[in-house]
Design a protein around this motif. Structure first.
Motif, mmCIF file in Angstrom:
data_model
loop_
_atom_site.group_PDB
_atom_site.id
_atom_site.type_symbol
_atom_site.label_atom_id
_atom_site.label_comp_id
_atom_site.label_asym_id
_atom_site.label_seq_id
_atom_site.Cartn_x
_atom_site.Cartn_y
_atom_site.Cartn_z
ATOM 1 N N GLU A 8 10.755 70.893 1.391
ATOM 2 C CA GLU A 8 10.751 72.367 0.779
ATOM 3 C C GLU A 8 10.251 72.180 -0.742
ATOM 4 O O GLU A 8 9.301 72.975 -0.939
ATOM 5 N N VAL B 183 15.501 68.466 4.326
ATOM 6 C CA VAL B 183 15.200 69.566 4.044
ATOM 7 C C VAL B 183 14.672 69.850 2.784
ATOM 8 O O VAL B 183 13.632 70.570 2.283
ATOM 9 N N TRP C 154 18.130 74.726 7.818
ATOM 10 C CA TRP C 154 16.645 74.666 7.505
ATOM 11 C C TRP C 154 15.989 76.051 8.240
ATOM 12 O O TRP C 154 15.800 76.190 9.115
#
Length: 380
Positions: free
Chosen positions: A35, A31, A83
């Motif tokens: 991101e 994640v 997430w």
């Protein structure tokens, strides 16, 4: 830390454990990188689909999980804890399946539902426009009936999974006024459908949000869901469920922030003791924990009402309002617990704070939720 949950069946406990195992193995390790780089996680939704986690509240006969909504929302919270962007996209996919599952003809359901609910395809919801958000009756995108189907012209906005989804629930104008909106099931590769550049968002960067443009796109009439003019009632029938999805996601974000803050407060020492043992900070963490538990209780109350066929519109708005305001407050406090470190991107709490903000805005802003709640009180 794992949330201690009260679930209705042993099967539900097993489902939560499966979700945790997949989320810890598949989501949590990647994640941060996705991101930060704002890159789409290829294969993640296929993994969730293969595990049966994408369409849990729908009937098993069409490929769904046949789970009560209170269980589905807790699965969604578990995903969002790892997430948030994936949690939002799973919620949106569930929302996108609702019109066909609820208002489609048996022939339409038999043709399209199994792959939608079985995880073979990912769906998106296309209601908002650049000048029509909460005021859905102001839509201008138009679908004109012809001998060959419907010619669609116009622009839609704020589409989660835009340009990637396999199908879109489109709400377009076929007549005048609030009763002139109809619902359509649009394939992602429709000729005349194009997508704008992904929005540069504050958070949820790994899953794109785009606009969509229809340039005389021809859609077969068999892809209209429900009757002409039934679109707004179809859209509104799904919004309460969608709000509960966002409440669960927001609770997941808040729980993740609380977990990070507690872990840090146990390790960080000042004046020779862990900062969690300082009363001022300990009380702050206690308030955060109480707020997260209360948020979870509101969405579960609304979900249980939904599962029992009771009215739950006001409770859904209360849950959305409470959980998302809680997420904003708890993530802000988590940054405070980390001090200067919390303001850097070396720790997850700053991302949680950015992600929490959007939950107060989409699926109806929290000002709209207050309006819904107030109207419900006046009508009692």
């Amino acid at each position: 830390m794992p949330v201690d949950r009260l679930l209705p069946t042993d099967e539900a406990y097993e489902l939560i454990e499966l979700t945790r195992a997949i989320a810890d193995k598949t989501l949590d390790p990647i994640v941060d990188a996705h991101e930060k780089a704002e890159t789409y996680p290829e294969g993640v939704f296929a993994t969730l689909g293969e595990a049966g986690l994408l369409s849990l509240p729908y009937p098993e006969e069409w490929g769904g999980g046949g789970q009560p909504y209170e269980v589905y929302l807790q699965v969604l919270e578990e995903i969002a804890m790892r997430w948030a962007a994936i949690g939002v996209a799973v919620s949106v996919h569930g929302l996108a399946c609702h019109p066909l599952a609820t208002f489609g003809t048996p022939e339409q359901q038999q043709r399209w539902l199994p792959e939608m609910l079985g995880g073979a395809t990912i769906g998106a919801y296309s209601l908002s426009e650049p000048d029509a958000g909460s005021d859905a009756a102001a839509l201008t995108c138009r679908a004109t009936a012809t001998d060959d189907g419907y010619r669609i012209r116009g622009t839609k906005a704020w589409i989660t999974h835009g340009g990637i989804a396999d199908f879109y629930n489109l709400f377009a104008r076929t007549g005048e006024g609030s009763r002139g909106i109809s619902c359509f099931l649009v394939p992602g590769d429709l000729d005349g459908l194009s997508f704008g550049r992904p929005e540069e968002k504050m958070g949820l960067a790994a899953v794109p949000t785009t606009s969509a443009s229809y340039d005389d796109a021809l859609l077969p009439a068999e892809r209209r869901i429900g009757e002409e003019g039934q679109g707004l009632s179809i859209a509104f029938s799904a919004l309460d469920s969608g709000r509960l999805g966002i409440a669960a996601v927001a609770t997941g974000i808040a729980q993740a922030a609380l977990d990070e803050a507690v872990a840090y407060a146990k390790e960080r020492q000042t004046f020779g003791t862990a900062i969690i043992d300082h009363q001022g900070l300990g009380f702050l963490l206690a308030d955060m924990a109480a707020a997260v538990d209360a948020a979870r209780a509101t969405y579960l109350d609304a979900a249980r009402r939904r599962d029992r066929g009771l009215p739950y519109s006001r409770q859904a708005s209360v849950a959305k309002l409470t959980a998302t305001d809680t997420a904003m407050r708890v993530t802000t406090d988590a940054v405070q617990v980390f001090g200067g470190n919390g303001y850097t991107r070396d720790f997850r709490v700053e991302r949680f704070m950015r992600e929490a903000k959007i939950t107060q805005i989409f699926e109806g802003t929290n000002q709209i939720q207050r309006l819904v709640i107030a109207r419900g009180l006046a009508a009692r």
